[in-house]
Design an enzyme around this catalytic site. Structure first.
Site, short mmCIF file in Angstrom:
data_model
loop_
_atom_site.label_atom_id
_atom_site.label_comp_id
_atom_site.label_asym_id
_atom_site.label_seq_id
_atom_site.Cartn_x
_atom_site.Cartn_y
_atom_site.Cartn_z
N GLU A 146 0.87 -1.17 0.00
CA GLU A 146 0.00 0.00 0.00
C GLU A 146 0.91 1.22 0.00
O GLU A 146 1.95 1.23 0.66
CB GLU A 146 -0.89 0.00 1.25
CG GLU A 146 -1.72 1.26 1.43
CD GLU A 146 -2.52 1.23 2.73
OE1 GLU A 146 -2.96 0.13 3.13
OE2 GLU A 146 -2.68 2.29 3.35
N GLU A 151 -2.05 11.55 3.91
CA GLU A 151 -3.11 11.37 4.90
C GLU A 151 -3.02 12.53 5.88
O GLU A 151 -1.93 12.90 6.33
CB GLU A 151 -2.96 10.05 5.67
CG GLU A 151 -3.16 8.82 4.82
CD GLU A 151 -3.02 7.55 5.64
OE1 GLU A 151 -4.04 7.08 6.19
OE2 GLU A 151 -1.88 7.04 5.73
#
Length: 268
Positions: A146, A151
């Site tokens: 991933e 974020e």
């Protein structure tokens, strides 16, 4: 996006934002060819030839995802992904979030991804720009990897860029090499969040400046470097979960406003 860590203000918990833009800056002298992009020029639902809704599922980031046009839409040359309190009495979810992805429509291996976006802030806000494997050739998460390009949590003035794999998440090899970094960004403005992906490293950027690099460790094999397969793009405005913590409904709506998404590959 599993567990980790305004010039002009964004008034997202009281209304729509007005966000100043800045310009993407090349990170080096390489010749890059644009191979895929969305400039969000057509109002309405995000282009169904390029995007689909991610769907509601059990992971923290996906537990409030909805296909409601009130949470993911294009208007005036921008994509809006919004986190709101739920208004449908037949929906058991307390909140609704906008979550879209290119899975099954576009994926790529190696190249440069840039997303020009403006983030709002509020308790429980968790917007993200990230990538997941198209076929998961090494197995389910985290074995096939991933890549988290951005974020952001709550009212932070920093954001996170992170890598996940079996080596990192199961074997706990988190310092050799370091698997994440944080960096400041221009709050209340459009920023360009970037990734350059090579066969031997992942280079992360903010507004053209490199934040950190995650290299391939030859002896570790696919457990450390599952990044030799195609990945697709996910954009979402999540709410709550174990990382950002509880949502303050008084801060809603929050949203991520996206000006464009562009993917380049090296011109040879």
């Amino acid at each position: 996006m599993w567990v980790r860590d305004f010039l002009v203000l964004c008034f997202f918990w009281t209304g729509i934002s007005a966000c100043a833009q800045n310009v993407s800056v090349d990170s080096d002298d390489k010749e890059w060819k644009l191979v895929w992009n969305d400039e969000f020029e057509n109002d309405g639902t995000p282009d169904t030839a390029k995007w689909s809704f991610s769907g509601r599922r059990s992971p923290n980031w996906a537990c409030y995802c909805t296909d409601s046009p009130g949470n993911a839409w294009v208007a005036g040359g921008k994509l809006y992904l919004r986190g709101t309190s739920a208004t449908n009495p037949d929906d058991t979810a307390r909140y609704n979030t906008g979550c879209i992805q290119t899975g099954g429509k576009f994926s790529f291996q190696y190249g440069r991804l840039e997303v020009h976006a403006c983030l709002s802030r509020g308790q429980g806000s968790w917007p993200a720009i990230w990538m997941m494997p198209a076929r998961s050739v090494y197995g389910g998460w985290p074995l096939s990897g991933e890549i988290d390009v951005m974020e952001h949590l709550n009212f932070d003035t920093i954001f996170y860029q992170t890598v996940h794999s079996d080596y990192i998440d199961n074997q706990k090899q988190r310092t050799n090499p370091v698997y994440y970094a944080t960096a400041p960004f221009k709050t209340g403005e459009f920023n360009t969040f970037g990734l350059e992906w090579y066969p031997d490293r992942l280079d992360f950027f903010i507004n053209g400046a490199k934040t950190f690099s995650y290299p391939k460790v030859e002896v570790a094999g696919s457990s450390q470097w599952p990044f030799d397969q195609e990945f697709y793009i996910i954009l979402n405005q999540a709410l709550g979960g174990s990382w950002p913590g509880p949502v303050n409904p008084e801060h809603l709506p929050v949203q991520m406003e996206v000006d464009w998404v562009r993917v380049y590959q090296e011109q040879r």
